[in-house]
Design a protein around this motif. Sequence first.
Motif, mmCIF file in Angstrom:
data_model
loop_
_atom_site.group_PDB
_atom_site.id
_atom_site.type_symbol
_atom_site.label_atom_id
_atom_site.label_comp_id
_atom_site.label_asym_id
_atom_site.label_seq_id
_atom_site.Cartn_x
_atom_site.Cartn_y
_atom_site.Cartn_z
ATOM 1 N N ASP A 10 0.981 -1.158 0.074
ATOM 2 C CA ASP A 10 0.109 -0.146 0.006
ATOM 3 C C ASP A 10 0.780 1.205 -0.047
ATOM 4 N N SER A 12 0.942 4.329 2.537
ATOM 5 C CA SER A 12 0.418 5.041 3.557
ATOM 6 C C SER A 12 1.067 6.398 3.370
ATOM 7 N N CYS A 17 6.027 3.244 5.962
ATOM 8 C CA CYS A 17 5.828 1.999 5.791
ATOM 9 C C CYS A 17 5.756 1.629 4.595
ATOM 10 N N SER A 18 5.454 0.286 4.212
ATOM 11 C CA SER A 18 5.110 -0.174 2.876
ATOM 12 C C SER A 18 5.979 0.522 1.914
ATOM 13 N N LEU A 41 -3.824 5.207 1.712
ATOM 14 C CA LEU A 41 -4.453 5.483 2.961
ATOM 15 C C LEU A 41 -3.689 6.875 3.521
ATOM 16 N N GLN A 44 -0.506 5.106 8.096
ATOM 17 C CA GLN A 44 -0.729 3.825 8.439
ATOM 18 C C GLN A 44 -1.797 3.714 9.436
ATOM 19 N N THR A 45 -2.003 2.539 9.821
ATOM 20 C CA THR A 45 -3.371 2.344 10.514
ATOM 21 C C THR A 45 -2.972 2.327 12.282
ATOM 22 N N GLY A 46 -1.683 1.636 12.399
ATOM 23 C CA GLY A 46 -1.343 1.460 13.872
ATOM 24 C C GLY A 46 -1.429 2.671 14.957
ATOM 25 N N TYR A 81 1.523 -5.448 2.463
ATOM 26 C CA TYR A 81 0.010 -5.299 2.921
ATOM 27 C C TYR A 81 -0.934 -5.072 1.657
ATOM 28 N N VAL A 110 1.558 -9.482 5.751
ATOM 29 C CA VAL A 110 1.353 -8.583 6.470
ATOM 30 C C VAL A 110 -0.088 -8.661 7.101
ATOM 31 N N TYR A 118 -4.035 -6.040 12.658
ATOM 32 C CA TYR A 118 -4.122 -4.756 12.155
ATOM 33 C C TYR A 118 -5.677 -4.449 11.971
ATOM 34 N N ASP A 219 8.474 -3.422 7.481
ATOM 35 C CA ASP A 219 8.967 -2.976 6.234
ATOM 36 C C ASP A 219 10.425 -2.437 5.966
HETATM 37 O O1 PXL Z 1 4.097 -2.015 7.737
HETATM 38 C C1 PXL Z 1 2.690 -2.802 7.985
HETATM 39 C C2 PXL Z 1 1.579 -1.833 7.655
HETATM 40 C C3 PXL Z 1 1.620 -1.549 6.396
HETATM 41 N N1 PXL Z 1 0.449 -0.932 5.819
HETATM 42 C C4 PXL Z 1 -0.468 -0.310 6.517
HETATM 43 C C5 PXL Z 1 -0.390 -0.558 8.086
HETATM 44 C C6 PXL Z 1 0.756 -1.389 8.346
HETATM 45 C C7 PXL Z 1 0.754 -1.825 10.008
HETATM 46 O O2 PXL Z 1 0.098 -1.287 10.763
HETATM 47 O O3 PXL Z 1 -1.470 -0.285 8.879
HETATM 48 C C8 PXL Z 1 -1.672 0.700 6.061
#
Ligand code: PXL
Length: 280
Positions: A10, A12, A17-18, A41, A44-46, A81, A110, A118, A219
């Motif tokens: 993805d 983000s 990440c990604s 996105l 990221q979602t965490g 992801y 992932v 997640y 990642d």
């Molecule tokens: O790194 C893993 C990851 C990748 N992409 C998205 C995430 C996460 C981990 O939370 O939210 C959108």
Amino acid sequence: MQKRALAIHDISCIGRCSLTVCLPILSAVGIETVVLPTAVLSTQTGGMTGFTFHDLTSEMTPITDHWKALGQTFDVIYSGYLGSLAQAKLVEDIICDFKREHSLVVVDPVMADNGEYYSLMTPEFTDEMRSLCKNADIITPNLTEAAFLLDRPYYPHPSEKEIEELLRGLAALGAKKVVITGVSFEGNSLGAAAYDSETGEISYAFTDRVNAIFHGTGDVFGSSLVASVMSGKKLSEAIRIAMDFTFRAIKRTLAAGTDLRFGVQFELELPYLMRELGVL
Ligand code: PXL
């Protein structure tokens, strides 16, 4: 000849990440990196609320149909992801369509971390990821994903024997090499365990453990592992380089005191990776 990667992850927009990690890391070591975004996105979602999510499943086949018409192939295909359950099957097809005989296929399943999925992931992803892992040369689950893929309970501190059972169990799913991240036997060290099912070799790489959640480090680790393997490093050496690179970025982030949800400061550690891999 310059190596060429296809990175399927993805975007983000914020959160290191990604793709925003994979693209700079692979490029820095001289690999041309083609991207196939699975979703967009806002972050990221965490640890986040209110993020946007736009699934790109419907774009993937038109994009890859165009590439087929252009006769494209890749030396490494690295997926992470996914934006929908249906994408797992699409990625399997992409692997068949775009790999050459000696291309490397790396699948990071992932889905989850610290014993939990997640926020946009559901248990149904486990079956799809398990099937995708069959096609891989290397898979890189964290400890939680390893347990979920094998339908076992998640333990944060498994014994060495349990880690080796997980490694062998995952290889039995079909991947030739298995790397499990987030392994910690003792409280103060954290690392990766690797198993090469062709040689039977098991290896470990550890760094100090820092008690915090670092988003995107899977990642950073995975991308630097792919960079290392593509540079000819054997798996045991590649996990050592990827762990050290990731830990350097973690230390830099802690020193800077930035919001951990926005990822780790890997950028100024790229010269370290480039030197380790002989491109600087
Ligand atoms: O790194 C893993 C990851 C990748 N992409 C998205 C995430 C996460 C981990 O939370 O939210 C959108």
